[in-house]
Design a protein around this motif. Structure first.
Motif, PDB file in Angstrom:
ATOM      1  N   TYR A  23     -56.612  41.480  14.811  1.00  0.00           N
ATOM      2  CA  TYR A  23     -56.442  41.077  16.204  1.00  0.00           C
ATOM      3  C   TYR A  23     -57.420  39.970  16.578  1.00  0.00           C
ATOM      4  CZ  TYR A  23     -56.833  41.217  21.279  1.00  0.00           C
ATOM      5  OH  TYR A  23     -56.899  40.877  22.597  1.00  0.00           O
ATOM      6  N   THR A  24     -58.687  40.127  16.189  1.00  0.00           N
ATOM      7  CA  THR A  24     -59.678  39.114  16.557  1.00  0.00           C
ATOM      8  C   THR A  24     -59.409  37.800  15.847  1.00  0.00           C
ATOM      9  OG1 THR A  24     -61.201  39.995  14.894  1.00  0.00           O
ATOM     10  CG2 THR A  24     -61.492  40.754  17.148  1.00  0.00           C
ATOM     11  N   ARG A  25     -58.925  37.835  14.601  1.00  0.00           N
ATOM     12  CA  ARG A  25     -58.579  36.584  13.908  1.00  0.00           C
ATOM     13  C   ARG A  25     -57.423  35.886  14.620  1.00  0.00           C
ATOM     14  NH1 ARG A  25     -59.960  39.680   9.567  1.00  0.00           N
ATOM     15  NH2 ARG A  25     -57.845  40.413   9.209  1.00  0.00           N
ATOM     16  N   GLU A  26     -56.434  36.688  15.014  1.00  0.00           N
ATOM     17  CA  GLU A  26     -55.274  36.134  15.727  1.00  0.00           C
ATOM     18  C   GLU A  26     -55.728  35.523  17.059  1.00  0.00           C
ATOM     19  OE1 GLU A  26     -51.490  38.114  17.862  1.00  0.00           O
ATOM     20  OE2 GLU A  26     -51.762  38.665  15.743  1.00  0.00           O
ATOM     21  N   TYR A  27     -56.607  36.211  17.747  1.00  0.00           N
ATOM     22  CA  TYR A  27     -57.103  35.724  19.027  1.00  0.00           C
ATOM     23  C   TYR A  27     -57.890  34.435  18.838  1.00  0.00           C
ATOM     24  CZ  TYR A  27     -59.531  35.646  23.510  1.00  0.00           C
ATOM     25  OH  TYR A  27     -60.013  35.278  24.732  1.00  0.00           O
TER      26      TYR A  27
END
Length: 57
Positions: free
Chosen positions: A49-53
């Motif tokens: 999720y944090t990479r996508e964000y």
């Protein structure tokens, strides 16, 4: 030679005490390992999720 025997005796006493400590500590490490295995999928999802964000911003 007597000095070496004294050092060896002290070292053996230390290893016995350390062994007793690790035997007492082992159940905790097993429980912590089980907890981290349960928690790992969440951390992977959160990482994704944090990479996508980061890519979106």
């Amino acid at each position: 030679m007597a000095k070496f025997a004294g050092i060896t005796h002290e070292f053996n006493a230390f290893t016995r005490e350390f062994g007793a400590f690790t035997r007492e500590f082992t159940p905790f490490t097993r429980e912590f390992g089980a907890f981290t295995r349960e928690f790992t999928p969440f951390t992977r999802e959160f990482g994704a999720y944090t990479r996508e964000y980061d890519e979106e911003s």
